[in-house]
Enzyme design. Structure first.
Site, PDB file in Angstrom:
ATOM      1  N   ASP A 351     -20.418 -25.330 -42.383  1.00 31.49           N
ATOM      2  CA  ASP A 351     -21.574 -24.478 -42.147  1.00 31.49           C
ATOM      3  C   ASP A 351     -22.492 -25.128 -41.114  1.00 31.49           C
ATOM      4  OD1 ASP A 351     -23.460 -22.273 -43.019  1.00 31.49           O
ATOM      5  OD2 ASP A 351     -24.675 -24.020 -43.541  1.00 31.49           O
ATOM      6  N   GLU A 387     -18.428 -23.642 -37.993  1.00 31.09           N
ATOM      7  CA  GLU A 387     -19.335 -22.564 -37.621  1.00 31.09           C
ATOM      8  C   GLU A 387     -20.135 -23.135 -36.447  1.00 31.09           C
ATOM      9  OE1 GLU A 387     -22.579 -19.548 -39.629  1.00 31.09           O
ATOM     10  OE2 GLU A 387     -22.581 -21.642 -40.252  1.00 31.09           O
TER      11      GLU A 387
END
Length: 715
Positions: A351, A387
């Protein structure tokens, strides 16, 4: 029981049971003293039974060994040191702390003002000092028995080009499934249940990517509003599987249950990828609670501003972990290795990965985090997915991660949404995304499978809502409804939300098939979101992060059986044909011994595309030839890989169009996919030579070559 602390060892960090007792080790460089607190659970509450000073200190690690302690023992730390927020120190021994290396955590945070290191509401804010004990409100760290019979479980090591990723939430996927016993729904055990395993196998995916399962915290601001942190991007325990998803217990049983889940999925040929949040923790900014890292060594774990009172925030959550600190970097690497070696997971999706690449203020693609992963013999061998952005300046880093990494391709998502909703955009951008985004990844020895392609993800509209809403409807989150088109790139097909109009319903169903078929015809790694194949809706909520209810859970009893059947056929079609999952880039040049190229692009008339055609933003239709004899790859045994050749017809116009096939690309074709009538067939329907192919408005057609020209040869 009388507890006697002997010196023990500084490593490994955490609480480690050796069969006779437990060794405790905590890194706290700036601390002046560390107390180990032991707890026992009674009928009504957990009580502290011992508070023991760890007197040994080696290399900034405080450590001690206690004989006779066993798995299931609950514990926490109180760390002494200066409380000087202006100098970066926030020690407060009145706050019981979770062990940063805890392998299990006994429960969840019970919000109370005592959890904060300062006096909530005081005029001096975080500069004040709280003397209220927090032990009653914070879950305890748990000693575990790491032993487990993995039988013959081994890493599956499915290559990227053969991977199909299924992004799922442990609870959301299983909580309403009627075929799973009620007492285990929403848990790791539910994911391992034969009904769920069979479903995933029938669907055809190769990997399940679990949204965060590291122990996380329900934010106080959500608690006060009666909401919850459903997604889990608020980590407090980087080694502990979240207790909320355990059906078997809270005293280490959650670890065994997680392992059983992984073993069952592996036996079914399905990899397990974890969505991990190493960019920030659940402790928030200077006004956040003191739960773990802040109280152990705030100056070491967090990126602080120059005056050291405040936190650098590249994540939108109030803080950013300090990966430039050797201790913090070690914690992340130890955590990753633990999940690989002890929990047998197959990879990670990071993330806001750009935050991990920041050296000082800038994003450095060769920062220490990536250097260490690249040389690590364990971590470097699993799937690593970024990401590729954060919220800081220069944080959008799509296509800039090192070799060995794959990336969520947000440009793919945006381009395909724009194309099928009919937005003004040039076909050249569409062609780049369809062919694996060579403009982003054709460098540094990267490959088409560096691109993780997706149309929808957990963040944003579901597939059903993407074709049903122009605006976001997040009233349940306490947000005002407003126009979300610029972000969502959605199109409601003529009516906002549910409708009984049969024509709009047909168009929406066709658009869903268009998106998913395009995804599985594109080069790169396809990723779908759990429930999209079932027609799941969030009733227009494009950010259901705080909705632990029917908005987020899959309703298995009202699923779209037709869409599911189409998706199953489409996924298995993709898996049978390597021409849609190339390991090497297209060259767009004639193949040796033939005038045919490995890929070629055509107008509906059958003429090759010109420069003007590529740059017209009103052009919405084209044909694509994929040469199955020109894959330029070999299989695991070294044999050349080849496949059928295909002709793809894309028509995003509202009106139907006739497509003429280019004559010298083959005399025999069969229609194998047609999204206008829910058609997928490996055998296909033969096409009459010379007749145009009619593509209805908003339709994708795939033709398979059933007779090759005699001068085609392999390179």
């Amino acid at each position: 029981m009388e507890y006697r602390v002997i010196p023990g060892r500084p490593y490994p960090l955490g609480a480690n049971w050796d069969g006779n007792g437990v060794n405790f080790a905590l890194h706290a460089e700036h601390a002046t003293a560390v107390e180990l607190c032991l707890f026992e659970s009674g009928p009504k509450r957990t009580r502290e039974v011992a508070r023991l000073r760890l007197r040994e200190r080696s290399h900034h690690v405080w450590h001690g060994y206690i004989a006779g302690l066993k798995p299931g023992q609950q514990y926490g730390y109180r760390v002494h040191g200066p409380y000087e927020p202006g100098n970066g120190h926030r020690f407060n021994p009145h706050k019981l702390l979770i062990d940063p290396y805890a392998k299990a955590i006994s429960g969840t945070i019970q919000w109370h003002d005592s959890l904060f290191g300062y006096r909530v509401g005081h005029k001096d804010s975080d500069l004040s000092f709280s003397r209220t004990d927090s032990a009653s409100y914070i879950p305890k760290s748990v000693v575990i028995d790491a032993g487990f019979d993995w039988e013959d479980d081994r890493p599956l090591r499915i290559p990227y080009h053969k991977s199909i990723i299924y992004e799922a939430h442990v609870k959301g996927l299983t909580y309403r499934h009627p075929g799973i016993p009620e007492n285990i729904r929403g848990t790791y055990a539910a994911l391992a249940h034969p009904v769920m395993i069979q479903y995933l196998q029938d669907l055809g995916i190769s990997a399940i990517e679990l949204m965060p399962v590291h122990q996380f915290v329900r934010d106080r601001v959500l608690f006060d509003r009666g909401l919850t942190n459903y997604w889990g991007y608020n980590t407090i325990g980087y080694f502990a599987p979240d207790v909320r998803y355990s059906s078997s217990g809270r005293r280490g049983e959650q670890v065994r249950e997680f392992k059983e889940m992984v073993k069952a999925l592996h036996k079914a040929g399905i990899e397990v990828i974890l969505d991990v949040v190493y960019n920030h923790t659940a402790e928030g900014n200077q006004l956040g609670a003191t739960l773990c890292f802040r109280g152990v060594d705030n100056l070491d774990y967090y990126r602080l501003t120059e005056d050291k009172r405040y936190y650098m925030d590249y994540t939108g959550t109030g803080n950013t972990l300090n990966v430039m600190s050797p201790n913090t970097l070690r914690l992340i690497m130890d955590s990753l290795r633990y999940w690989i070696l002890e929990m047998h997971v197959d990879g990670f999706r990071f993330d806001l990965a750009s935050a991990l690449a920041r050296e000082l203020h800038d994003v450095d693609r060769l920062g220490s985090f990536f250097d260490i992963i690249h040389q690590d013999p364990v971590i470097s061998q699993v799937k690593l997915i970024a990401e590729p952005w954060d919220i800081g300046e220069g944080g959008y880093q799509v296509g800039k991660f090192p070799p060995g990494w794959a990336e969520w391709n947000g440009k793919y998502r945006d381009t395909m949404r724009d194309y099928w909703r009919g937005a003004d955009s040039v076909l050249g951008e569409f062609a780049l995304r369809l062919t694996g985004s060579p403009d982003l990844y054709f460098k540094d020895y990267r490959h088409p499978f560096s691109s993780i392609n997706f149309v929808t993800a957990h963040d944003g509209f579901t597939l059903h809502d993407l074709v049903s809403y122009n605006e976001k409807h997040n009233e349940a989150n306490g947000e005002n409804n407003n126009d979300g088109e610029s972000h969502n790139r959605s199109w409601n097909c003529g009516t906002e939300g549910p409708t009984d109009d049969p024509e709009i319903q047909k168009l929406r169903a066709r658009q869903k098939r268009n998106f998913m078929t395009t995804l599985f015809l594109s080069q790169g790694v396809p990723m779908i979101v759990a429930g999209d194949e079932l027609g799941r809706t969030q009733v227009g909520n494009n950010n259901a992060y705080c909705q632990d209810n029917e908005i987020s859970w899959i309703n298995w009893e009202t699923h779209d059986a037709g869409l599911l059947a189409f998706m199953q056929k489409m996924i298995h079609f993709h898996r049978r044909h390597p021409v849609f999952s190339r390991k090497r880039w297209f060259k767009g040049q004639p193949i040796k011994g033939s005038e045919l190229k490995d890929i070629n692009w055509f107008q509906p008339s059958g003429a090759e595309m010109t420069e003007d055609n590529w740059n017209n933003d009103f052009a919405k239709s084209l044909g694509v030839f994929l040469n199955g004899t020109a894959l330029r790859s070999v299989d695991e045994q070294g044999n050349p890989i080849h496949d059928d050749s295909f002709y793809l017809i894309f028509n995003a116009h509202f009106d139907g169009l006739d497509f003429q096939l280019p004559e010298r690309y083959g005399d025999g074709w069969a229609k194998v996919i047609d999204t206008s009538d829910d058609f997928v067939s490996e055998e296909g329907i033969p096409i009459t030579k010379g007749e145009p192919i009619h593509a209805f408005g908003h339709t994708l057609i795939v033709l398979r070559q059933i007779w090759r020209l005699p001068n085609e040869t392999l390179e």
